[in-house]
Design an enzyme around this catalytic site. Structure first.
Site, PDB file in Angstrom:
ATOM      1  N   LEU A  86      -2.649  -7.192   5.680  1.00  0.00           N
ATOM      2  CA  LEU A  86      -3.757  -6.409   5.117  1.00  0.00           C
ATOM      3  C   LEU A  86      -5.071  -6.641   5.866  1.00  0.00           C
ATOM      4  O   LEU A  86      -5.416  -7.767   6.201  1.00  0.00           O
ATOM      5  CB  LEU A  86      -3.929  -6.757   3.639  1.00  0.00           C
ATOM      6  CG  LEU A  86      -2.690  -6.531   2.760  1.00  0.00           C
ATOM      7  CD1 LEU A  86      -2.996  -6.862   1.305  1.00  0.00           C
ATOM      8  CD2 LEU A  86      -2.141  -5.114   2.888  1.00  0.00           C
TER       9      LEU A  86
ATOM     10  N   GLY B 107       1.773  -4.401   4.740  1.00  0.00           N
ATOM     11  CA  GLY B 107       1.248  -5.763   4.813  1.00  0.00           C
ATOM     12  C   GLY B 107       0.337  -6.002   5.994  1.00  0.00           C
ATOM     13  O   GLY B 107      -0.159  -5.053   6.620  1.00  0.00           O
TER      14      GLY B 107
ATOM     15  N   GLU C 170      -9.206  -4.551   6.720  1.00  0.00           N
ATOM     16  CA  GLU C 170     -10.293  -3.847   6.030  1.00  0.00           C
ATOM     17  C   GLU C 170      -9.925  -2.418   5.618  1.00  0.00           C
ATOM     18  O   GLU C 170     -10.437  -1.899   4.631  1.00  0.00           O
ATOM     19  CB  GLU C 170     -11.556  -3.824   6.902  1.00  0.00           C
ATOM     20  CG  GLU C 170     -12.279  -5.164   6.944  1.00  0.00           C
ATOM     21  CD  GLU C 170     -12.551  -5.733   5.556  1.00  0.00           C
ATOM     22  OE1 GLU C 170     -13.165  -5.030   4.738  1.00  0.00           O
ATOM     23  OE2 GLU C 170     -12.135  -6.869   5.278  1.00  0.00           O
TER      24      GLU C 170
ATOM     25  N   SER D 165      -6.233  -1.461  12.564  1.00  0.00           N
ATOM     26  CA  SER D 165      -4.784  -1.313  12.384  1.00  0.00           C
ATOM     27  C   SER D 165      -4.142  -2.693  12.493  1.00  0.00           C
ATOM     28  O   SER D 165      -4.634  -3.553  13.233  1.00  0.00           O
ATOM     29  CB  SER D 165      -4.231  -0.397  13.490  1.00  0.00           C
ATOM     30  OG  SER D 165      -2.839  -0.577  13.622  1.00  0.00           O
TER      31      SER D 165
ATOM     32  N   LYS E  29      -6.282   7.659   8.149  1.00  0.00           N
ATOM     33  CA  LYS E  29      -5.925   7.225   9.504  1.00  0.00           C
ATOM     34  C   LYS E  29      -4.567   7.820   9.893  1.00  0.00           C
ATOM     35  O   LYS E  29      -4.371   8.240  11.026  1.00  0.00           O
ATOM     36  CB  LYS E  29      -5.861   5.708   9.575  1.00  0.00           C
ATOM     37  CG  LYS E  29      -5.224   5.221  10.861  1.00  0.00           C
ATOM     38  CD  LYS E  29      -5.700   3.883  11.264  1.00  0.00           C
ATOM     39  CE  LYS E  29      -5.087   3.480  12.577  1.00  0.00           C
ATOM     40  NZ  LYS E  29      -3.629   3.407  12.522  1.00  0.00           N
TER      41      LYS E  29
ATOM     42  N   HIS F 196      -6.903  -1.422   4.578  1.00  0.00           N
ATOM     43  CA  HIS F 196      -6.167  -1.567   3.318  1.00  0.00           C
ATOM     44  C   HIS F 196      -7.116  -1.944   2.180  1.00  0.00           C
ATOM     45  O   HIS F 196      -6.981  -1.441   1.062  1.00  0.00           O
ATOM     46  CB  HIS F 196      -5.102  -2.664   3.446  1.00  0.00           C
ATOM     47  CG  HIS F 196      -4.060  -2.406   4.501  1.00  0.00           C
ATOM     48  ND1 HIS F 196      -3.922  -3.202   5.607  1.00  0.00           N
ATOM     49  CD2 HIS F 196      -3.099  -1.462   4.603  1.00  0.00           C
ATOM     50  CE1 HIS F 196      -2.927  -2.763   6.350  1.00  0.00           C
ATOM     51  NE2 HIS F 196      -2.407  -1.703   5.771  1.00  0.00           N
TER      52      HIS F 196
ATOM     53  N   ARG G 241      -1.628  -3.295  14.028  1.00  0.00           N
ATOM     54  CA  ARG G 241      -1.149  -3.420  15.407  1.00  0.00           C
ATOM     55  C   ARG G 241      -2.216  -3.943  16.365  1.00  0.00           C
ATOM     56  O   ARG G 241      -1.899  -4.406  17.448  1.00  0.00           O
ATOM     57  CB  ARG G 241      -0.656  -2.063  15.925  1.00  0.00           C
ATOM     58  CG  ARG G 241       0.601  -1.582  15.238  1.00  0.00           C
ATOM     59  CD  ARG G 241       0.892  -0.150  15.637  1.00  0.00           C
ATOM     60  NE  ARG G 241       1.850   0.453  14.740  1.00  0.00           N
ATOM     61  CZ  ARG G 241       3.159   0.430  14.919  1.00  0.00           C
ATOM     62  NH1 ARG G 241       3.664  -0.144  15.971  1.00  0.00           N
ATOM     63  NH2 ARG G 241       3.972   1.004  14.051  1.00  0.00           N
TER      64      ARG G 241
END
Ligand code: AMP
Length: 300
Positions: free
Chosen positions: A51, A49, A53, A204, A168, A55, A206
């Site tokens: 989401l 989840g 770019e 990411s 990635k 994804h 994160r």
């Protein structure tokens, strides 16, 4: 009598079908057996989840080849070594649903944690070679066991013909590929290139946790890859020398908390001492509290 036809653009109805949201494991299994009966080509994009770019590129790839596109959203507790990391993992389901609708995703599978892993859960899937390369496994001992287990569970519930993963997560990609081969799963794995932001930072979920200053610093990872790649293309092939350059570039940019830096064979992820074309630089660093991973292909 003449009919007056008036067109109101603002009243144009959005006739695009909304993504179907499935939360129940049983419902997912029932639907996938129906697809199987009707010989539908099903493509799965597994995600946690939030989401972005990266994804989106995977979902677009899925749409190219499938009759039915499924995006799974599940923050898998079994792949987090640190409870804090799990708790802090970003989540934004409503925005994710909107993005999936826009992209024409057919089904969003967002199972409940207690249904996927109830209190009595005790069956695990291990990959025993690529998961032991001193890369992300170095400091995250249960990570790939959790990843393989959740991915196999998703495969069993959704029965995809095709699954899409991003480059990635280079180690994860190879481990899942090996699991598919070793367990004779009839699933085609497609990988998609890393999507980076304008400054080269690999996108990411994160990254949301980085401050402006940290984001700027994080973008130096890619710049350092490019510098090392330049040195390689100018004749330096010693892996340890190239890694030392990389450490120095990162250090100059105040990236000092390094989990690992390696240059490895692109297929078997073994360390290599003499770099040749198609080797991967693999890296995990901490920027503040946030752990980032990235990789870069060395070639002429
Ligand atoms: P995650 O939600 O982080 O578990 O990632 C789900 C999938 O998206 C994985 O296959 C990742 O490799 C892929 N992915 C994550 N970030 C990127 C990116 N920047 N570019 C391409 N794929 C990505």
């Amino acid at each position: 009598m003449k009919l007056l036809v008036v067109f109101f653009p603002q009243m144009k109805m959005d006739i695009r079908k909304k993504s179907k949201i499935i939360r129940s494991v049983n419902q997912m299994a029932k639907l996938s057996s129906l697809w199987k009966k009707n010989s539908k080509i099903v493509t799965l994009v597994p995600t946690m989840g939030s989401l972005h770019e990266g994804h989106v590129s995977l979902i677009k790839k899925a749409k190219e080849s499938s009759e039915i596109t499924v995006v799974s959203i599940f923050i898998n507790p079994t792949q987090f070594d640190s409870k804090e990391d799990f708790i802090n993992y970003p989540s934004n389901n409503n925005l994710d649903f909107l993005k999936c609708n826009e992209l024409g995703v057919d089904v969003i599978f967002i199972p409940r944690k207690d249904e996927m892993f109830d209190e009595s859960y005790s069956t695990w899937v291990y990959e025993d070679n690529l998961s032991k390369k001193g890369l992300c496994d170095r400091t995250r001992s249960i990570h790939f066991k959790g990843v393989c287990t959740i991915v196999l569970k998703l495969f069993n519930l959704i029965s995809p013909n095709i699954v899409i993963f991003g480059e990635k997560d280079a180690q994860q990609l190879r481990i899942i590929n090996k699991m598919i081969v070793d367990l004779n799963l009839s699933i085609k794995l497609i990988s998609c290139p890393i999507i980076r932001d304008a400054n080269g930072l690999a996108i990411s979920s994160r990254n949301q946790r980085l401050t402006k200053e940290e984001l700027k610093r994080a973008s130096k990872i890619f710049k350092s890859f490019q510098k090392v790649s330049y040195i390689y293309r100018n004749g330096e092939t010693s892996s340890s020398v190239l890694i030392e350059y990389l450490r120095t570039f990162l250090d100059q940019n105040k990236i000092t908390m390094i989990d690992y830096i390696k240059i490895v064979d692109i297929d078997n992820l073994n360390d290599i001492s003499k770099v040749r074309n198609n080797c991967l630089i693999m890296i995990a660093v901490y920027i503040g509290q946030v752990r980032l991973i990235d990789n870069y292909l060395l070639s002429n």
